[in-house]
Design a protein around this motif. Structure first.
Motif, PDB file in Angstrom:
ATOM      1  N   ARG A  29       0.817  -1.219   0.000  1.00 30.77           N
ATOM      2  CA  ARG A  29       0.000   0.000   0.000  1.00 30.77           C
ATOM      3  C   ARG A  29       0.850   1.269   0.000  1.00 30.77           C
ATOM      4  N   VAL A  31       3.086   2.690   2.066  1.00 29.91           N
ATOM      5  CA  VAL A  31       2.958   3.538   3.248  1.00 29.91           C
ATOM      6  C   VAL A  31       4.336   3.893   3.788  1.00 29.91           C
ATOM      7  N   LYS A  32       4.377   5.003   4.513  1.00 30.71           N
ATOM      8  CA  LYS A  32       5.626   5.419   5.124  1.00 30.71           C
ATOM      9  C   LYS A  32       5.947   4.487   6.292  1.00 30.71           C
ATOM     10  N   MET A  75      -2.673   3.308  -7.512  1.00 34.76           N
ATOM     11  CA  MET A  75      -2.640   3.473  -6.063  1.00 34.76           C
ATOM     12  C   MET A  75      -1.260   3.966  -5.624  1.00 34.76           C
ATOM     13  N   GLU A  78      -0.634   7.660  -6.694  1.00 37.59           N
ATOM     14  CA  GLU A  78      -1.376   8.628  -5.889  1.00 37.59           C
ATOM     15  C   GLU A  78      -0.830   8.714  -4.468  1.00 37.59           C
ATOM     16  N   LYS A  79      -0.526   7.562  -3.890  1.00 40.10           N
ATOM     17  CA  LYS A  79      -0.021   7.557  -2.523  1.00 40.10           C
ATOM     18  C   LYS A  79       1.370   8.178  -2.441  1.00 40.10           C
ATOM     19  N   GLN A  82       1.454  11.989  -2.076  1.00 39.40           N
ATOM     20  CA  GLN A  82       0.948  12.622  -0.861  1.00 39.40           C
ATOM     21  C   GLN A  82       2.099  13.329  -0.146  1.00 39.40           C
ATOM     22  N   LYS A  85       4.936  11.691   1.942  1.00 43.06           N
ATOM     23  CA  LYS A  85       5.901  10.776   1.317  1.00 43.06           C
ATOM     24  C   LYS A  85       6.744  11.461   0.251  1.00 43.06           C
TER      25      LYS A  85
END
Length: 289
Positions: A29, A31-32, A75, A78-79, A82, A85
């Motif tokens: 996903r 994520v950081k 995904m 887009e992530k 953010q 990140k």
């Protein structure tokens, strides 16, 4: 400013096998990594200082190229953009037609040479008279009001740093370990000439002179420390996703990660003794934690 002694049998651990990677943006996903903004500068400071003490280079900062499959493109894109990140994203590579993202470059990552660090630090402790090579038995601990002793050596406290063996520690019953076996290859790949960490369902870490480490697998049922044919097949499949060049296998190793159900480390005092402590459960992010 504290006096101490380390007791260790020298049994191979996941840290002597591990590639020692750290990656600020992880998982499917995208994520950081937990606390990464605080941990990265601290890690650089700590490993640089320790490298000076041991007179060994320990920390290597290397960009990460993460290949992106069609299903996760939107995904991840887009992530990645953010704000939280953005500072870890160096850019994207697009396909020739310009419509498909083929990879993402992540900055701020790299690796620590954990095997070198452990062996060099052990030699350093031996030289300082702060190391005892011995089997440790819990029954040899004797606790009184003012001290705790092991084979006649008095101390104010004892800290258990046992890796996956911590699951059996009687001073810390019921901790939610989720041990995971991992296997890793050391390979020679002439002609690849990569100076970046390549990732696609696993990783390929450049060590120089056409030598790379590749991993890693996850196995929760077989918790032996021996490499397996099933693990080798999985590692070959990871390599096939990253490169189609021929390679030579130099080494195949296995270790048990002291992973935890909630993916947060154990640090604190035993419920059974005020003089017994634990540092464990560092799992797959042990280097940075």
């Amino acid at each position: 400013g504290k006096s101490f002694v380390v007791i260790d049998k020298g049994i191979p651990s996941s840290s002597t096998v591990a590639a020692g990677l750290f990656n600020p943006v992880t998982g499917r996903r995208f994520v950081k990594s937990w606390l990464i903004d605080e941990l990265l500068p601290l890690a650089e400071e700590v490993y640089t200082d320790l490298g000076k003490i041991l007179d060994k280079p320990l920390l290597f900062k290397i960009p990460i190229i993460r290949y992106i499959s069609t299903g996760e493109e939107k995904m991840i894109y887009e992530k990645a953009l953010q704000n939280d990140k953005e500072k870890y994203i160096a850019g994207f590579t697009f396909s020739q037609d310009g419509y498909k993202i083929t990879s993402c470059e992540i900055k701020g990552g790299g690796y620590v040479d954990t095997s070198l660090m452990i062996h060099a630090f052990r030699d350093y402790l031996v030289e300082k008279g702060s190391f005892i090579e011995a089997d440790f038995r819990y029954a040899d601990l004797k606790e009184r009001d003012d001290e705790i002793t092991w084979q006649g050596i008095p101390a104010d406290k004892i800290i258990f740093c046992e890796g996956y063996k911590g699951e059996l520690n009687p001073f810390f019953p019921g901790l939610p370990f989720n041990l995971a076996k991992g296997e890793i290859l050391t390979v020679r790949i002439p002609g690849l000439n990569s100076d970046k960490i390549l990732m696609s369902g696993g990783y390929l870490l450049p060590l120089g002179d056409d030598i790379y480490k590749s991993g890693g697998t996850y196995e929760w049922d077989d918790l032996s420390t021996e490499p397996t044919e099933a693990g080798l097949s999985a590692l070959k499949a990871i390599l096939a996703k990253i490169t189609d060049l021929p390679y030579e296998i130099i080494d195949h190793e296995a270790g048990i990660r002291p992973a935890v159900m909630h993916r947060r480390p154990f640090l604190g005092k035993s419920p059974l003794s005020n003089r017994v402590y634990i540092l464990n459960g560092l799992g797959t992010k042990g280097v940075i934690l």
